[in-house]
Design an enzyme around this catalytic site. Structure first.
Site, PDB file in Angstrom:
ATOM      1  N   GLY A  39     -28.817  63.934  -7.008  1.00 51.07           N
ATOM      2  CA  GLY A  39     -30.113  63.980  -6.347  1.00 51.07           C
ATOM      3  C   GLY A  39     -30.185  64.773  -5.072  1.00 51.07           C
ATOM      4  CB  THR A  41     -25.974  64.100  -2.237  1.00 49.52           C
ATOM      5  OG1 THR A  41     -26.336  62.811  -1.752  1.00 49.52           O
ATOM      6  CG2 THR A  41     -24.671  64.524  -1.584  1.00 49.52           C
ATOM      7  CB  VAL A  69     -30.470  54.962 -14.944  1.00 50.75           C
ATOM      8  CG1 VAL A  69     -29.329  55.283 -15.918  1.00 50.75           C
ATOM      9  CG2 VAL A  69     -30.898  53.506 -15.082  1.00 50.75           C
ATOM     10  CB  ILE A 130     -27.498  49.447  -9.002  1.00 53.07           C
ATOM     11  CG1 ILE A 130     -28.656  48.505  -8.629  1.00 53.07           C
ATOM     12  CG2 ILE A 130     -26.755  48.930 -10.232  1.00 53.07           C
ATOM     13  CD1 ILE A 130     -28.214  47.120  -8.221  1.00 53.07           C
ATOM     14  CE  LYS A 281     -14.717  31.753  36.266  1.00 55.98           C
ATOM     15  NZ  LYS A 281     -14.563  31.129  37.596  1.00 55.98           N
ATOM     16  CG  HIS A 282     -14.107  28.809  31.596  1.00 61.12           C
ATOM     17  ND1 HIS A 282     -13.193  29.681  31.061  1.00 61.12           N
ATOM     18  CD2 HIS A 282     -13.716  28.596  32.878  1.00 61.12           C
ATOM     19  CE1 HIS A 282     -12.275  29.969  31.969  1.00 61.12           C
ATOM     20  NE2 HIS A 282     -12.573  29.336  33.076  1.00 61.12           N
ATOM     21  N   GLY A 311     -15.801  35.257  39.736  1.00 60.77           N
ATOM     22  CA  GLY A 311     -15.260  35.751  38.479  1.00 60.77           C
ATOM     23  C   GLY A 311     -16.087  35.384  37.272  1.00 60.77           C
ATOM     24  CD  GLU A 334     -13.733  39.128  34.925  1.00 57.09           C
ATOM     25  OE1 GLU A 334     -13.734  40.148  34.215  1.00 57.09           O
ATOM     26  OE2 GLU A 334     -12.752  38.753  35.574  1.00 57.09           O
ATOM     27  CG  ASN A 424     -21.704  13.436  26.324  1.00 56.18           C
ATOM     28  OD1 ASN A 424     -22.513  13.411  25.431  1.00 56.18           O
ATOM     29  ND2 ASN A 424     -20.625  12.657  26.330  1.00 56.18           N
ATOM     30  CG  HIS A 530     -20.488  19.134  20.015  1.00 52.74           C
ATOM     31  ND1 HIS A 530     -21.519  18.730  19.185  1.00 52.74           N
ATOM     32  CD2 HIS A 530     -20.199  18.090  20.804  1.00 52.74           C
ATOM     33  CE1 HIS A 530     -21.816  17.460  19.463  1.00 52.74           C
ATOM     34  NE2 HIS A 530     -21.037  17.060  20.438  1.00 52.74           N
TER      35      HIS A 530
END
Length: 530
Positions: A39, A41, A69, A130, A281-282, A311, A334, A424, A530
């Site tokens: 095609g 390309t 196809v 496909i 932080k963290h 930091g 940071e 928590n 969590h």
């Protein structure tokens, strides 16, 4: 010639993204490699004056059904799958007039980009490739004989090897490219299956596929003995994965994790209403505040916990300006992440060569859905992103005293922050700024005590005579199972509380609040993190 070398005499090229195509095809032609294509390309290659065989001439069938196809034919797949040293395979090739294809170059229809652009259902379906994946998988399976390329970034390496090996490729390269090929089709299929699940509102499909593209290999993971890499998924959510890094050294695993937490937190605050700053932080906020401008918001956030902020990661909800930049560079930071930055601010930050500055262009939509994932041994957990927003919640006053308008504003602010604090979680806030945060404790009362202690330490750092908790409000990410956590807040000087409610001992907690003269509201929504 070593047996692992395979000479490339014919290549099939079929690419959706034509970046670098002509230069690559010209280099293959110079190496004496015959070109077959499909095609658009083929038209592009022929338009550059290069000899190319259209795949329909190879198969004897025209492209049909709007191009659906064209390559699904034995003369294509036989040329890719035939084992060159297998006598029966060779006999079949001769008997059916199948010529070998030694190099396959395919990149797929832009399904991910089509979805990201918000196109309709039918457009997305038409951009499901496909023939491409089928050819890629065939070539990759037969990598002992066939070289497969699915990414234009590999053109240079392939050409370098072809030139070094006089028109051949090594088994080492073919294996490496085969692995990448299967990973690409897997990621492609995962994008399609997850899109289908989203369209069907199917939250728990029988199979959940994940796919991503490598953004960068990281120096190490959470700790130096752990390898790590950063991958981008098809989801186009503004943040670390989409940001432009203006300056600074490479982000670490922990930087990326913490910066994501910071930006998601600050996105809770509408920039049209107020400037906001979150210091992380963290992965936990150590200070969040709003202000008339970014400099004020930063100063108020920093005052919550100036020790932990050292930091840390700083996120803003507005364009970083020079005034805020001047304050930030006074201590070690940071990463800074913001939607944008002024040229003057960028110049100020440039004086700190290791300080990373990330610009995202926009804020993530906190109400948008999406997947949140976490690995466990032998599997992973998938859930919806926590997109509940306190402004959309109906707050229920459960105490004799209702909160004042000022208290109510602070309660909403505190609950917005609590959503981004590890459980928590207890957050003290006053005048739309955090003054004490207790995070990640095994008991809620301990988080409450730590938050109160932090408020006292913040007052000492500011040279104030009494704790910042006095007159503040308190947010809890989940219900108080006992009255002790609430009483710790009252003892610290808090005047109002916001929590989800829903405990078996709600009546006991409400009575304790009434006895202490506190106002308390229930949200009906929990924000475990969590």
């Amino acid at each position: 010639m070593p047996t692992e070398l395979r000479r490339v005499e014919r290549a099939l090229l079929s690419v959706s993204d034509k970046s670098g195509l002509i230069e690559f095809a010209q280099a293959l032609h110079k190496l004496g490699i015959a070109l077959v294509s499909t095609g658009g390309t083929a038209k592009a290659i022929a338009g550059a004056g290069l000899p190319v065989t259209d795949v329909s001439d190879l198969t004897g069938f025209p492209e049909m059904m709007d191009g659906r196809v064209k390559t699904l034919h034995p003369k294509v797949h036989g040329g890719l799958l035939a084992i060159r040293s297998h006598p029966e395979h060779q006999a079949s090739m001769i008997g059916h007039g199948i010529a070998p294809i030694d190099l396959l170059v395919v990149n797929l229809y832009p399904f991910e980009a089509t979805v990201a652009a918000g196109k309709g259902y039918d457009d997305c379906i038409e951009n499901i490739d496909i023939g491409g994946p089928a050819m890629i998988r065939a070539a990759a399976k037969n990598h002992h004989d066939v070289t497969v390329v699915v990414d234009a970034s590999d053109y240079a390496a392939l050409l370098g090897e072809l030139e070094a090996q006089k028109g051949a490729t090594t088994l080492t390269l073919r294996r490496k490219l085969a692995q990448k090929a299967y990973a690409r089709t897997a990621a492609y299929d995962s994008a399609i299956s997850n899109w289908f699940a989203s369209e069907l509102a199917e939250t728990s499909p029988a199979y959940r596929a994940l796919g991503g593209s490598l953004a960068e290999t990281l120096r190490y993971g959470e700790n130096p003995h752990q390898w790590a890499a950063f991958y981008r998924t098809p989801e186009q959510r503004p943040g670390v994965s989409t940001a432009r890094q203006v300056q600074g050294k490479q982000l670490s695993y922990n930087n990326i994790n913490d910066t994501d937490a910071a930006f998601e937190c600050v996105a809770e605050f509408d920039p049209a209403i107020s400037a906001a700053c979150a210091i992380i932080k963290h992965a936990n906020p150590c200070g969040v505040a709003t202000g008339a401008d970014l400099a004020e918001a930063y100063a108020r956030a920093l005052a919550c916990d100036p020790v932990s902020a050292f930091g840390g990661i700083i996120a803003f909800n507005r364009t970083l300006d020079a005034a805020a930049a001047r304050e930030i560079v006074k201590i070690l930071t940071e990463v800074i992440i913001a939607p944008d930055a002024s040229e003057e601010a960028i110049a100020i930050i440039a004086a700190k060569k290791n300080l990373r500055l990330l610009l995202t262009g926009s804020l993530p939509d906190v109400r948008a859905g999406g997947l949140a994932l976490r690995t466990v041994a032998g599997g992973f957990l998938a859930q919806a992103r926590d997109n509940a927003v306190v402004d959309d919640m109906e707050l229920k006053v459960v105490t004799k005293r209702a909160p004042s308008e000022a208290e109510l504003a602070d309660l909403r602010f505190a609950f917005r922050v609590a959503k981004h604090v590890k459980s928590n979680a207890i957050v003290y806030a006053k005048d739309l700024a955090t003054v004490g945060i207790g995070a990640g404790q095994m008991s809620r009362v301990d988080s409450s005590r730590i938050a109160a202690w932090k408020a006292g330490e913040a007052a000492k750092a500011a040279g104030l005579p009494e704790t910042l908790a006095k007159g503040a409000v308190v947010a809890s990410d989940a219900f108080f199972p006992f009255a002790d956590g609430l009483l710790a807040a009252a003892e610290a000087g808090a005047t109002a509380v916001i929590q989800p409610g829903g405990s078996m001992r709600d009546d006991e907690v409400i009575k304790a609040a009434n006895d202490a003269g506190l106002a308390m509201v229930f949200t009906g929504h929990r924000h475990f993190r969590h």
